[in-house]
Design an enzyme around this catalytic site. Sequence first.
Site, PDB file in Angstrom:
ATOM      1  N   GLY A  52       0.767  -1.243   0.000  1.00  0.00           N
ATOM      2  CA  GLY A  52       0.000   0.000   0.000  1.00  0.00           C
ATOM      3  C   GLY A  52       0.799   1.294   0.000  1.00  0.00           C
ATOM      4  N   ASP A 111       1.192   3.286   4.785  1.00  0.00           N
ATOM      5  CA  ASP A 111       0.113   4.117   4.240  1.00  0.00           C
ATOM      6  C   ASP A 111      -0.948   4.424   5.285  1.00  0.00           C
ATOM      7  OD1 ASP A 111      -0.644   1.477   4.320  1.00  0.00           O
ATOM      8  OD2 ASP A 111      -1.498   1.406   2.312  1.00  0.00           O
ATOM      9  N   ASP A 114      -4.206   1.208  11.347  1.00  0.00           N
ATOM     10  CA  ASP A 114      -5.563   0.809  11.739  1.00  0.00           C
ATOM     11  C   ASP A 114      -5.490   0.332  13.199  1.00  0.00           C
ATOM     12  OD1 ASP A 114      -8.033  -0.690  11.940  1.00  0.00           O
ATOM     13  OD2 ASP A 114      -8.149  -0.674   9.776  1.00  0.00           O
ATOM     14  N   LYS A 142      -5.991   5.935  11.610  1.00  0.00           N
ATOM     15  CA  LYS A 142      -7.340   5.765  12.166  1.00  0.00           C
ATOM     16  C   LYS A 142      -7.196   5.619  13.681  1.00  0.00           C
ATOM     17  CE  LYS A 142      -8.916   3.082   8.180  1.00  0.00           C
ATOM     18  NZ  LYS A 142      -9.543   1.818   7.752  1.00  0.00           N
ATOM     19  N   PHE A 163     -13.195   2.674   5.746  1.00  0.00           N
ATOM     20  CA  PHE A 163     -12.304   1.979   4.822  1.00  0.00           C
ATOM     21  C   PHE A 163     -11.953   2.882   3.658  1.00  0.00           C
ATOM     22  CE2 PHE A 163     -11.272  -1.170   1.485  1.00  0.00           C
ATOM     23  CZ  PHE A 163     -10.215  -1.767   2.131  1.00  0.00           C
ATOM     24  N   VAL A 164     -10.668   3.222   3.559  1.00  0.00           N
ATOM     25  CA  VAL A 164     -10.239   4.169   2.523  1.00  0.00           C
ATOM     26  C   VAL A 164      -9.397   3.465   1.452  1.00  0.00           C
ATOM     27  CG1 VAL A 164     -10.354   6.227   3.966  1.00  0.00           C
ATOM     28  CG2 VAL A 164      -8.268   4.871   3.968  1.00  0.00           C
ATOM     29  N   ASP A 170      -5.620  -0.378  -1.417  1.00  0.00           N
ATOM     30  CA  ASP A 170      -6.492  -1.199  -2.259  1.00  0.00           C
ATOM     31  C   ASP A 170      -7.766  -1.637  -1.564  1.00  0.00           C
ATOM     32  OD1 ASP A 170      -5.220  -3.031  -0.400  1.00  0.00           O
ATOM     33  OD2 ASP A 170      -5.940  -4.643  -1.687  1.00  0.00           O
ATOM     34  N   ARG A 176      -5.648   0.670  -6.429  1.00  0.00           N
ATOM     35  CA  ARG A 176      -4.391   1.271  -5.962  1.00  0.00           C
ATOM     36  C   ARG A 176      -3.975   2.415  -6.878  1.00  0.00           C
ATOM     37  NH1 ARG A 176      -2.186  -2.135  -1.966  1.00  0.00           N
ATOM     38  NH2 ARG A 176      -2.478  -4.358  -2.293  1.00  0.00           N
TER      39      ARG A 176
HETATM   40  C1  PRP Z   1      -2.491  -2.422   5.593  1.00  0.00           C
HETATM   41  C2  PRP Z   1      -1.648  -1.176   5.768  1.00  0.00           C
HETATM   42  C3  PRP Z   1      -0.871  -1.443   7.018  1.00  0.00           C
HETATM   43  C4  PRP Z   1      -1.767  -2.366   7.807  1.00  0.00           C
HETATM   44  C5  PRP Z   1      -2.460  -1.579   8.884  1.00  0.00           C
HETATM   45  O1  PRP Z   1      -1.822  -3.356   4.809  1.00  0.00           O
HETATM   46  O2  PRP Z   1      -0.820  -0.959   4.669  1.00  0.00           O
HETATM   47  O3  PRP Z   1       0.367  -2.068   6.737  1.00  0.00           O
HETATM   48  O4  PRP Z   1      -2.721  -2.917   6.903  1.00  0.00           O
HETATM   49  O5  PRP Z   1      -3.285  -2.417   9.666  1.00  0.00           O
HETATM   50  P1  PRP Z   1      -3.126  -2.560  11.243  1.00  0.00           P
HETATM   51  O6  PRP Z   1      -2.768  -1.214  11.790  1.00  0.00           O
HETATM   52  O7  PRP Z   1      -4.489  -3.041  11.688  1.00  0.00           O
HETATM   53  O8  PRP Z   1      -2.097  -3.580  11.531  1.00  0.00           O
HETATM   54  P2  PRP Z   1      -2.629  -4.501   4.034  1.00  0.00           P
HETATM   55  O9  PRP Z   1      -2.816  -5.687   4.900  1.00  0.00           O
HETATM   56  O10 PRP Z   1      -3.879  -3.909   3.446  1.00  0.00           O
HETATM   57  O11 PRP Z   1      -1.635  -4.907   2.867  1.00  0.00           O
HETATM   58  P3  PRP Z   1      -1.300  -4.090   1.510  1.00  0.00           P
HETATM   59  O12 PRP Z   1      -0.590  -2.815   1.938  1.00  0.00           O
HETATM   60  O13 PRP Z   1      -0.430  -5.025   0.751  1.00  0.00           O
HETATM   61  O14 PRP Z   1      -2.593  -3.787   0.791  1.00  0.00           O
END
Ligand code: PRP
Length: 191
Positions: A52, A111, A114, A142, A163-164, A170, A176
Amino acid sequence: MSNCRIHENFEADFEKVLFDEEELQGIVHKISEEIKQDHRGEEIVLVVILKGSFIFAADLIRKLFPVCYVRVEFMQVSSYGDGAKSSGELKLFLDIKPKAVKGKKVIVIDDVVDTALTLSKIKKRIESLGAQQVQICALLDKEEAHKIDIQIEYKGKSILNEFVTGYGLDFGQKYRNCPYVGVLKKEVYEK
Ligand code: PRP
C-alpha cells in the site's frame, strides 16, 4: 479485444473523495519538511511497507532529496488480506536483511495505521535487528481503531475509522492506481 473489461468508469465505485491529488501532495510535503528538519545531512533507511505504501513512498523519497541521504528497503506484510477489515494478524511475505538496518536510523513508511498491530510488530522486528533508531511515518491514521499505543513520529492526517482506498491503498487488490484517497460505496465492498 480483451474480455477482461469489468466496467467503463471505476470512479463510480467511490462514494466520496477524502483527499484529492493536490491535498495529498500537501500532506506529503508537510511530512517531508518534518523529516528533513530532524535528519538534515544524515543517512536514513526508509523501510517501505508494501504494497500500500509504494506511491506515498515514491512521492516522499523525492522530496527528501538532496537534504537526506536515503537508502530504501522493502518489507511486504499483509493484515487486511483481500477484505475491508484489518485481521490483526501479521503475515510476513518479504523481510529485510539484518545488515540493511543494523546501526542505522530507520523510518518505517506505511500508508495507513488501523489497529497499529502491524507497525508495532514491524518496529520490534527492526529494533531486534540492531537499528540505532526506529521511527514511524504514516500517511493516514485511524486513531480510534488502535488496539495498542504506538508513537507515530511523522503523521499525515488522522481520519475516521472508515475503509479508505486509492493512492496505493487497495480493496481486493484493486483501486491502488486511483490518484486520490476516497471511500468506496458500501455496496462495492460489502458485495
Ligand atoms: C495495511 C496497511 C498497514 C496495515 C495496517 O496493509 O498498509 O500495513 O494494513 O493495519 P493494522 O494497523 O491493523 O495492523 P494490508 O494488509 O492492506 O496490505 P497491503 O498494503 O499489501 O494492501
